[in-house]
Enzyme design. Sequence first.
Site, PDB file in Angstrom:
ATOM      1  N   HIS A  67       0.827  -1.205   0.000  1.00  0.00           N
ATOM      2  CA  HIS A  67       0.000   0.000   0.000  1.00  0.00           C
ATOM      3  C   HIS A  67       0.870   1.268   0.000  1.00  0.00           C
ATOM      4  O   HIS A  67       0.593   2.238  -0.698  1.00  0.00           O
ATOM      5  CB  HIS A  67      -0.920  -0.038   1.232  1.00  0.00           C
ATOM      6  CG  HIS A  67      -1.669   1.223   1.469  1.00  0.00           C
ATOM      7  ND1 HIS A  67      -1.301   2.129   2.431  1.00  0.00           N
ATOM      8  CD2 HIS A  67      -2.760   1.758   0.857  1.00  0.00           C
ATOM      9  CE1 HIS A  67      -2.127   3.153   2.421  1.00  0.00           C
ATOM     10  NE2 HIS A  67      -3.029   2.957   1.471  1.00  0.00           N
ATOM     11  N   GLU A  70       2.191   1.801  -3.405  1.00  0.00           N
ATOM     12  CA  GLU A  70       1.128   2.363  -4.253  1.00  0.00           C
ATOM     13  C   GLU A  70       1.088   3.891  -4.106  1.00  0.00           C
ATOM     14  O   GLU A  70       1.047   4.627  -5.093  1.00  0.00           O
ATOM     15  CB  GLU A  70      -0.212   1.740  -3.847  1.00  0.00           C
ATOM     16  CG  GLU A  70      -1.434   2.367  -4.495  1.00  0.00           C
ATOM     17  CD  GLU A  70      -2.514   2.686  -3.484  1.00  0.00           C
ATOM     18  OE1 GLU A  70      -2.833   3.883  -3.323  1.00  0.00           O
ATOM     19  OE2 GLU A  70      -3.041   1.742  -2.842  1.00  0.00           O
ATOM     20  N   HIS A  71       1.126   4.370  -2.858  1.00  0.00           N
ATOM     21  CA  HIS A  71       1.133   5.824  -2.634  1.00  0.00           C
ATOM     22  C   HIS A  71       2.336   6.475  -3.307  1.00  0.00           C
ATOM     23  O   HIS A  71       2.206   7.515  -3.958  1.00  0.00           O
ATOM     24  CB  HIS A  71       1.210   6.121  -1.129  1.00  0.00           C
ATOM     25  CG  HIS A  71      -0.118   6.262  -0.454  1.00  0.00           C
ATOM     26  ND1 HIS A  71      -0.499   7.417   0.162  1.00  0.00           N
ATOM     27  CD2 HIS A  71      -1.144   5.393  -0.313  1.00  0.00           C
ATOM     28  CE1 HIS A  71      -1.713   7.263   0.684  1.00  0.00           C
ATOM     29  NE2 HIS A  71      -2.122   6.035   0.413  1.00  0.00           N
ATOM     30  N   GLU A 142      -4.247   8.117   7.360  1.00  0.00           N
ATOM     31  CA  GLU A 142      -5.163   7.166   6.715  1.00  0.00           C
ATOM     32  C   GLU A 142      -5.443   6.004   7.685  1.00  0.00           C
ATOM     33  O   GLU A 142      -6.582   5.577   7.851  1.00  0.00           O
ATOM     34  CB  GLU A 142      -4.561   6.647   5.400  1.00  0.00           C
ATOM     35  CG  GLU A 142      -5.515   5.775   4.600  1.00  0.00           C
ATOM     36  CD  GLU A 142      -4.941   5.311   3.263  1.00  0.00           C
ATOM     37  OE1 GLU A 142      -3.762   5.614   2.976  1.00  0.00           O
ATOM     38  OE2 GLU A 142      -5.672   4.645   2.502  1.00  0.00           O
TER      39      GLU A 142
END
Lengths: 431, 425
Positions: A67, A70-71, A142
Amino acid sequence: MEKNVFDQMNETVYHEQLDNGLNVYILPKKGFNKTYVTFTTNYGSIDNEFIPNGESDFVHVPDGIAHFLEHKMFEKEDGDVFQKFSSQGASANAFTSFTRTAYLFSATSNVTENTETLLDFVQAPYFTEQTVEKEKGIIGQEIRMYDDNPDWRVYFGLIENLYKHHPVKIDIAGTVESIADITKDHLYTCYNTFYHPVNMTLFIVGPVDPDAMMQLVKENQSKKSFPEPIPVERRFPEEPEKAALEHHEIRMSVNTPKCEVGFKMPLSDRTGVDKLREELAANLLLEMLFGKTAKFYEKAYNSGLIDDTFGFDYTGERGFGFALVGGDTDKPEQLAQRIQTQLLEAKEGGHLTKEAFERARKKKIGTTLRAFNSPEFIANQFTRYQFNGLNLFEIVPVLEKMTLEDVVDFAKEMIDEHRFSSCFVLPKETA
Amino acid sequence: MEAAHEQTFNEPGYSIHVIETEKYKTNTIMIKMRAPLEKETVTMRALLPHVLQSGTEHAPSAAAFRTALDELYGALFFADSAKKGNEHVLTFTMEAANEHYLNGENDLFDRALALLADVLFRPKLKEGLFPEKTVQQEKRSLQQRIRSIYDDKTRYASLKLVEEMYKEDPYALPAGGLLEKVEPIDPSSLYAYYQKALVEDVIDIFVIGDVNAQEAVKKIKEYLPFSDRSAVMTQTETGAVSKEVQVIREMQDINQGKLNIGCRTTITYDDPQFVAMQVSNGILGAFAHSKLFMNVREKESLAYYAASRLDSHKGFVMMLAGIDQKNYDKTVQIMNEQLEEMKKGNISDLEMTQTKALLKNQLQESADTARGMVEVLYHNISSGTNRPIDQWLKDIEAVTKEQAAAAAQTISVDTVYFLSGKEEI
């Protein structure tokens, strides 16, 4: 370029695997304004132990790294890729699941430029210590946002109960602590191992000319060089058949308790159409037992045990599968008990009537047809099925051939109380 | 872009809109019923969609009704209530597969329409009223739904801000109803109100799909015989600008602070400056290239979400971010600075290009779903304006920096609401 026509759905899919290994699918949608493109790698949060490309030993990477990667793909030396997509009128996004990382855009103009931007930014990593550090604050927020979300907490809480070792139990974004350890070198290691074209799929759906689009992708890819592909070697810990924990409770600042009951699937080595039948049978079974037309629902609703947040979900991916049932309730113990009883009765054939089966099947067919209105559904689900060796367009024909006996057989196999678990979110004040 | 082919049948307070298209694998019928947002009726209106889908004369229980839907190949039925400025809109949606894609099925559209008509015109009754048991059950569910808003902190913070900012204004009323107004409802008051709504609400019916417009209108009139009525527009006031910014802090046992800043603008949907306002909000916070995202998130790493939203039926702008509570002052300051930048016209050419491109993209994409298409049409209908998609696209392109800045100058901060954890800032 091969052409596959699916008559009943009135859809045609064009496919080609390029020389570098990339699978490209194009589904022209007439009359739509929007083109939706996904570029997906078969790599997600569970892939945390593997042999890095060019090395010989297994490594274990920090939780939440897929993740995080991905960012960080969006940031380049000359700025943020979102800026470029915006300038080209495209709305870009990305998501990371247990087994996939997808980059995507939707646009009603400049489809050629946007497709090239998508391919180029995902195929040109740029990570520095400074940008990696900066992202930790953002992802930290997040994670905190999800920490405050009771639906997410009860969902993940239950998965954590079900699995003892398997990395599916790790939150996709990791924790504030685990991402603190992430370095740019980790990101390059993961990138170089999992982002080879051979491990990726490009799916284009929209009002496009398939020949021209394929040509565009080919030309873009032929300008880039990639190392010889090496099959990715992943390693997963051995997972016991039974649930790791029978029950767990989480206290949060909520008014209404939340209850989820779930079971993990027995390991099966089914592939292809058999795997699809397994997934569809699980879905039909849950619909027959817990859907809005099931006696269970009517009784529980009428007695005030559940409200319309009650629902169910089945997840089946490479190496694991589980089903969840539940919702908001004032009496979580009673609801958990009732769900478990309903499941155990179904194992013995209870509640699995011909009428319930026909209704569930019709509903599933209709829902699937409706989903084909959605370019997002088509691209994401087609890719998901393709990574699992299945074909999205087989759903309706396979459903049409399934029988009640299939569901009864699967119920016997899937349901086992040793694999059950429950998780509650309860109000803090009453603790 | 391909323009939607829309045919309208119009009577005062009752219109039918048909969009003929082969784009979808389903046909959709949507009924929208609109009335003024009022403290005395909002809770009954929130309850009605749930009572109505609990059974019809022909399918006399919720399960029987759901069974009827499943048998129409999982036809989708959906009913909800929402705010549009100071109006309350009930929406009933029925979406059924186009039989063309099914082996050996026909007349699914007619059967779906008949079922929808049963929900509205032939609900299950007992002694001429909604059954007591059904009303009790749905009241309990509604109470649970209202109580559980508290559990979703991001949503709770937004609702609280609106409540605090619009005291004495119907806009403060939640579309989902008021908890204290649920208990007094009984079968006879609810039924009486429903009869009144059926006669007085402004009705718009939309049909989207592989249909013949004339036939569809004929069928709708036959199955859904709404009586003659008068069309009354509710005037939505944007409200007085307060002199001093109201600051409200609430504490709960949570991890992340939710900061919501509420602002007023005098520009609403029917205003000539509306499109400039839309561009202005776009540059401020609607996208990943916007000022709030770039400055709060990308530059300072303070938040995961940092955005602004515009409700143009009210003239309400909200800036929001999820942050660590220790960063409250800093974030408020950055958000205010970004709003000031807008007002001063410190807007780059790139921001203009990007925002216009994405607004146009959004609008064109909405035409790809039946629901999106209806929402665009209904914006026009409910605000009494006429801005067809093609014109709207041109209007966006024509907005200048000066116009965007002028629109931003009408925005004034009214209330800062911060929901935070219990530790000290």
